[in-house]
Design an enzyme around this catalytic site. Structure first.
Site, short mmCIF file in Angstrom:
data_model
loop_
_atom_site.label_atom_id
_atom_site.label_comp_id
_atom_site.label_asym_id
_atom_site.label_seq_id
_atom_site.Cartn_x
_atom_site.Cartn_y
_atom_site.Cartn_z
N THR A 192 5.95 -15.35 -51.73
CA THR A 192 5.52 -14.06 -51.21
C THR A 192 6.16 -13.74 -49.86
O THR A 192 6.53 -14.63 -49.09
CB THR A 192 3.99 -14.01 -51.04
OG1 THR A 192 3.58 -15.09 -50.17
CG2 THR A 192 3.30 -14.13 -52.37
N ASN A 202 5.15 -12.44 -46.46
CA ASN A 202 3.89 -12.41 -45.73
C ASN A 202 3.98 -11.51 -44.51
O ASN A 202 4.95 -11.57 -43.75
CB ASN A 202 3.51 -13.83 -45.27
CG ASN A 202 3.31 -14.76 -46.44
OD1 ASN A 202 3.02 -14.32 -47.56
ND2 ASN A 202 3.47 -16.06 -46.21
N GLU A 213 0.18 -10.50 -48.48
CA GLU A 213 1.19 -11.32 -49.14
C GLU A 213 1.70 -10.58 -50.38
O GLU A 213 0.91 -10.29 -51.28
CB GLU A 213 0.62 -12.67 -49.55
CG GLU A 213 0.02 -13.47 -48.39
CD GLU A 213 -0.70 -14.71 -48.87
OE1 GLU A 213 -0.09 -15.79 -48.86
OE2 GLU A 213 -1.88 -14.57 -49.26
#
Length: 327
Positions: free
Chosen positions: A214, A216, A261
C-alpha cells in the site's frame, strides 16, 4: 469544464499584474462547495462583462484556527486543494491573505481601501449574503455597496444557496457527512467528489507480505473522515489510477494512529515521497478486526473486486467533477 491554462495562485500582497483590475469574490471558501460556487460564478459572470480577471480572495489559516487554536478545523480544501478547484472552475486566480490577529484588527474601511482598491485595483466585488469583514465584523454587504458607489466598483451579493431539499449548503454539513461515511451525500453538496492531497510515507510494510502493498498517507488529526474501506481514484505524477483503501487504526494488527493506506491496482513502482491526490469514490464498509490474517486477506480480495467494479462504471457527477477526477 476545464481549468484555466493561465490560472495563478498568489499570496497577498505579491499579486501578479494579470490578476489586477478584475472582479474579486471574497470568502473563506473552505470546501469550494455549491454555495461558494454560486458566489464564484457571479464573479466570473461580472468579470466576463468587464473583460477582466475573476479572482477568489481567501484567507489562511482558517480564522477559527487563529481565534480558537484549541479547536482544530477539519479543512475540506486546504490551500493546494482550494487552488485546484478554483482552476477547474475557470477562475483567473486565487489570492490568499495571511490571516492573523493583526489582519483581523484592520478596520472594514481599511480593508476596502488598502486590499480591494489599493492592492487589487478591483472593478467589482462579489460576496455571499452573510459576508462580514473587518474589525468587529463591521463590514457588511450594505457597507460594500456604499463603498462601491463612492470608490467606483460594482458589488454583487449572492443569496443563500440551498440544496434540493431546501436546506442551506454549508461546510459544516459536509464535514459531518464525511465523518459518517456518507461521501455520496457530501459530493452532492460539494458539486464534486471530495479529495485530499498527501505525501506517501513509509509504513510498516506489512501489506506487501500479504499481497497488498500500500501507499501510506497520514492525514491531519483534524480530518474526521469515517474510518473504513473505500474505492478510490488516486493521481500519481499526473496519471490516474484506481485502488482500494483503508483508513483507520488497523485493529487486526496494532490499533495504532490512523493511516490512509491505498492498494493501487495494477501498479508497480516506488511511491515514497511522492504527493498523491486521492479521491474516495465509494465507502464500502466500516473498519473491522479479523481473527486471522487469512480472514483479512479473504475480505480484502472481496473489497478489491467490489472496488474495481464500482470504479469501472463510475461517471462524473458534474462538469466540475469531470474536470477534477476524469479530466
Amino acid at each position: 469544464m476545464s481549468g484555466s491554462p493561465s490560472f495563478v495562485s498568489a499570496r497577498f500582497p505579491d499579486i501578479p499584474s494579470g490578476l489586477l483590475g478584475g472582479v474579486v469574490a471574497i470568502g473563506n471558501f473552505d470546501g469550494m462547495h455549491r454555495g461558494h460556487q454560486a458566489v464564484l460564478a457571479a464573479a466570473m459572470d461580472r468579470a466576463a462583462e468587464a473583460d477582466g480577471p475573476a479572482v477568489a480572495l481567501t484567507f489562511e489559516p482558517h480564522p477559527r484556527e487563529v481565534f480558537r487554536p484549541d479547536e482544530p478545523v477539519f479543512r475540506l480544501t486546504p490551500p493546494a486543494a482550494k487552488a485546484r478547484v478554483a482552476a477547474a472552475l475557470g477562475l483567473s486566480g486565487l489570492v490568499t491573505v495571511d490571516f492573523t490577529r493583526d489582519f483581523a484588527a484592520r478596520s472594514a474601511d481599511a480593508f476596502v481601501s488598502e486590499v480591494l482598491v489599493g492592492a487589487l485595483k478591483t472593478k467589482g466585488v462579489t460576496v455571499g449574503w452573510n459576508f462580514h469583514f473587518g474589525k468587529g465584523r463591521a463590514g457588511t454587504p450594505a457597507m460594500l455597496f456604499g463603498e462601491g458607489e463612492r470608490l467606483g466598483f460594482a458589488v454583487d451579493v449572492v443569496e443563500a444557496f440551498t440544496d434540493e431539499g431546501g436546506e442551506a449548503v454549508s461546510s459544516s454539513r459536509i464535514r459531518s457527512l464525511l465523518a459518517d461515511g456518507l461521501i455520496g451525500e457530501a459530493a452532492g453538496l460539494l458539486g464534486y467528489r471530495w479529495f485530499f492531497e498527501a505525501e506517501v510515507v513509509h509504513g510498516d510494510k506489512r501489506g506487501r507480505t500479504i499481497g497488498y502493498p500500500t501507499a501510506n498517507m497520514r492525514l491531519p488529526a483534524s480530518v474526521r473522515l469515517a474510518h473504513g474501506i473505500y474505492a478510490v481514484a488516486i493521481e500519481l505524477d499526473g496519471e490516474r489510477h484506481h485502488g482500494v483503501a483503508s483508513f483507520g487504526r488497523r485493529p487486526t494488527f496494532d490499533n495504532g494512529a490512523p493511516v490512509f493506506e491505498t492498494f493501487v491496482f495494477d501498479f508497480t513502482g516506488d511511491l515514497y515521497g511522492k504527493t498523491a491526490v486521492v479521491t474516495p469514490v465509494s465507502y464500502l464498509r466500516p473498519e473491522m478486526r479479523f481473527d486471522s490474517v487469512e480472514a483479512l486477506i479473504a475480505q480484502m480480495d472481496q473489497d478489491s473486486a467490489e472496488a474495481r467494479a464500482i470504479l469501472q462504471t463510475a461517471q462524473p457527477l458534474t462538469p466540475l467533477d469531470r474536470a477534477l477526477l476524469f479530466g
